[in-house]
Every structure is written in C-alpha cells, then in structure tokens.
Design a protein around this motif. Structure first.
Motif, PDB file in Angstrom:
ATOM      1  N   GLN A   3       0.786  -1.034  -0.009  1.00 27.01           N
ATOM      2  CA  GLN A   3      -0.004  -0.022  -0.081  1.00 27.01           C
ATOM      3  C   GLN A   3       0.743   1.275  -0.034  1.00 27.01           C
ATOM      4  O   GLN A   3       0.594   1.987  -0.568  1.00 27.01           O
ATOM      5  CB  GLN A   3      -0.934  -0.135   1.330  1.00 27.01           C
ATOM      6  CG  GLN A   3      -1.938   1.260   0.985  1.00 27.01           C
ATOM      7  CD  GLN A   3      -3.188   1.057   2.061  1.00 27.01           C
ATOM      8  OE1 GLN A   3      -3.235   0.233   2.750  1.00 27.01           O
ATOM      9  NE2 GLN A   3      -3.953   1.986   1.736  1.00 27.01           N
ATOM     10  N   SER A  46     -15.848  12.179  -5.443  1.00 22.68           N
ATOM     11  CA  SER A  46     -16.512  11.732  -4.212  1.00 22.68           C
ATOM     12  C   SER A  46     -18.067  11.497  -4.472  1.00 22.68           C
ATOM     13  O   SER A  46     -18.650  10.360  -4.323  1.00 22.68           O
ATOM     14  CB  SER A  46     -16.046  12.245  -2.938  1.00 22.68           C
ATOM     15  OG  SER A  46     -16.488  11.832  -2.070  1.00 22.68           O
ATOM     16  N   GLU A  52     -13.506   7.206  -3.631  1.00 27.05           N
ATOM     17  CA  GLU A  52     -13.681   6.066  -2.616  1.00 27.05           C
ATOM     18  C   GLU A  52     -12.693   4.823  -2.801  1.00 27.05           C
ATOM     19  O   GLU A  52     -11.886   4.586  -2.097  1.00 27.05           O
ATOM     20  CB  GLU A  52     -14.738   5.913  -1.740  1.00 27.05           C
ATOM     21  CG  GLU A  52     -14.742   5.134  -0.650  1.00 27.05           C
ATOM     22  CD  GLU A  52     -14.075   5.833   0.284  1.00 27.05           C
ATOM     23  OE1 GLU A  52     -13.552   4.863   1.204  1.00 27.05           O
ATOM     24  OE2 GLU A  52     -14.159   6.751   0.648  1.00 27.05           O
ATOM     25  N   PRO A  53     -12.820   4.470  -4.032  1.00 30.46           N
ATOM     26  CA  PRO A  53     -11.991   3.197  -4.420  1.00 30.46           C
ATOM     27  C   PRO A  53     -10.616   3.730  -4.601  1.00 30.46           C
ATOM     28  O   PRO A  53      -9.510   2.777  -4.225  1.00 30.46           O
ATOM     29  CB  PRO A  53     -12.318   2.943  -5.785  1.00 30.46           C
ATOM     30  CG  PRO A  53     -14.009   3.479  -6.038  1.00 30.46           C
ATOM     31  CD  PRO A  53     -13.984   4.601  -4.880  1.00 30.46           C
ATOM     32  N   VAL A  55      -9.367   6.070  -2.439  1.00 31.61           N
ATOM     33  CA  VAL A  55      -8.868   6.024  -1.133  1.00 31.61           C
ATOM     34  C   VAL A  55      -8.461   4.716  -0.636  1.00 31.61           C
ATOM     35  O   VAL A  55      -7.386   4.456  -0.135  1.00 31.61           O
ATOM     36  CB  VAL A  55      -9.700   6.914  -0.226  1.00 31.61           C
ATOM     37  CG1 VAL A  55      -9.402   6.712   0.857  1.00 31.61           C
ATOM     38  CG2 VAL A  55      -9.918   8.190  -0.720  1.00 31.61           C
ATOM     39  N   GLN A  56      -9.263   3.682  -1.174  1.00 26.73           N
ATOM     40  CA  GLN A  56      -9.001   2.411  -0.422  1.00 26.73           C
ATOM     41  C   GLN A  56      -7.873   1.640  -1.075  1.00 26.73           C
ATOM     42  O   GLN A  56      -6.999   0.987  -0.544  1.00 26.73           O
ATOM     43  CB  GLN A  56     -10.285   1.636  -0.948  1.00 26.73           C
ATOM     44  CG  GLN A  56     -11.489   1.831  -0.209  1.00 26.73           C
ATOM     45  CD  GLN A  56     -11.556   1.697   1.379  1.00 26.73           C
ATOM     46  OE1 GLN A  56     -11.148   0.871   1.727  1.00 26.73           O
ATOM     47  NE2 GLN A  56     -11.955   2.821   1.771  1.00 26.73           N
ATOM     48  N   LEU A  57      -7.542   2.217  -2.457  1.00 29.16           N
ATOM     49  CA  LEU A  57      -6.288   1.597  -3.175  1.00 29.16           C
ATOM     50  C   LEU A  57      -4.927   2.157  -2.744  1.00 29.16           C
ATOM     51  O   LEU A  57      -3.869   1.534  -2.215  1.00 29.16           O
ATOM     52  CB  LEU A  57      -6.551   1.937  -4.586  1.00 29.16           C
ATOM     53  CG  LEU A  57      -5.238   1.227  -5.536  1.00 29.16           C
ATOM     54  CD1 LEU A  57      -5.170  -0.225  -5.337  1.00 29.16           C
ATOM     55  CD2 LEU A  57      -5.571   1.664  -6.922  1.00 29.16           C
ATOM     56  N   GLY A  59      -4.784   4.711  -0.052  1.00 25.89           N
ATOM     57  CA  GLY A  59      -4.608   5.352   1.367  1.00 25.89           C
ATOM     58  C   GLY A  59      -4.232   6.922   1.332  1.00 25.89           C
ATOM     59  O   GLY A  59      -4.924   7.672   0.743  1.00 25.89           O
ATOM     60  N   THR A  63      -5.544  10.853   0.062  1.00 20.32           N
ATOM     61  CA  THR A  63      -6.268  11.536   0.854  1.00 20.32           C
ATOM     62  C   THR A  63      -5.315  12.872   1.341  1.00 20.32           C
ATOM     63  O   THR A  63      -6.005  13.901   1.764  1.00 20.32           O
ATOM     64  CB  THR A  63      -6.680  10.863   2.348  1.00 20.32           C
ATOM     65  OG1 THR A  63      -5.477  10.163   2.941  1.00 20.32           O
ATOM     66  CG2 THR A  63      -7.636   9.613   2.344  1.00 20.32           C
ATOM     67  N   GLN A  75     -18.026  13.868   1.557  1.00 23.06           N
ATOM     68  CA  GLN A  75     -18.399  12.568   2.501  1.00 23.06           C
ATOM     69  C   GLN A  75     -19.160  13.097   3.580  1.00 23.06           C
ATOM     70  O   GLN A  75     -20.036  12.525   4.091  1.00 23.06           O
ATOM     71  CB  GLN A  75     -17.096  11.651   2.471  1.00 23.06           C
ATOM     72  CG  GLN A  75     -16.547  10.881   1.503  1.00 23.06           C
ATOM     73  CD  GLN A  75     -17.707   9.890   0.967  1.00 23.06           C
ATOM     74  OE1 GLN A  75     -18.342   9.015   1.603  1.00 23.06           O
ATOM     75  NE2 GLN A  75     -18.024  10.268  -0.239  1.00 23.06           N
TER      76      GLN A  75
END
Length: 121
Positions: A3, A46, A52-53, A55-57, A59, A63, A75
């Motif tokens: 990550q 967003s 969001e995907p 951010v999940q990928l 981190g 952000t 959000q």
C-alpha cells in the motif's frame, strides 16, 4: 509495503495530472485556481463514487492531496444529509474536516510566531 507503493504511485499521478494542467493550460493559473480545482474535483469525484475506491487503493496517496480534502468535505456532507436532512449539507463537510482545518491554523500560527515571515518579492 504494497500500500505504501500504491500511495506514492497514486499521489504522484495526482501531482503529475495537476502539473500537466498547469503547464498545458493556455491561460495563467494562480495557486488559488489550482487549489480550488483540486478541492472541487475531489468533491465531484467523491459524489460520483469514484474517489473512495482510490482512497481504498492508495490510502494517504489519495487523502493527503487537496483532492482528498474535497473528498472529505463531500463525504461529511453526504453522511450528514442522511442523518439530519438538508440542513446537514451545510454542516457536515465542516464537521468532517474541522480537526484538519484547526490543525492547519494552529500550526500556521505557531510557525508565524516562531519564525519571521517575510513577504514574497
């Protein structure tokens, strides 16, 4: 470790995209134009469910840039609308980002007191 690599890659790609916009836009863009564009772009992506995907990928790679601030605003507003209705649209984004904004103000003030800021010449 994987990550961390994605964070650097995605964060770098966001920076590359912004630099290309700055360099290839025929009009002169100020720092304000770029900052507003990043925050607005993050909020729009967003709202469309596309940030969001990322951010999940990635981190922090997604952000930390200003587009991540726009994502946090959007959000927070959407979550608050679900909880409080339309009035939540006005307060949710501020509540979601209050800690980051307060920290920036406190650290900015502290640096201005500790060091002698000079105007740009």
């Amino acid at each position: 470790m994987e990550q961390i690599g994605m964070a650097f890659l995605i964060g770098g790609l966001i920076c590359l995209a912004v630099q290309l916009v700055i360099d290839l836009t025929p009009v002169t863009l100020t720092a304000g134009h770029v900052m507003v564009g990043l925050v607005t772009g993050g909020a729009v992506l967003s709202a469309l469910g596309w940030y969001e995907p990322l951010v999940q990928l990635a981190g922090a790679g997604a952000t930390v840039p200003l587009s991540g601030f726009g994502h946090a605003l959007a959000q927070g507003a959407m979550r608050s609308v679900d909880e409080r209705g339309l009035l939540g649209a006005l307060s949710g984004g501020i509540e979601a980002t209050a800690v980051g904004v307060a920290t920036a103000v406190i650290f900015g003030y502290t640096m201005a007191v500790l060091f002698d800021p000079k105007p740009k010449r």
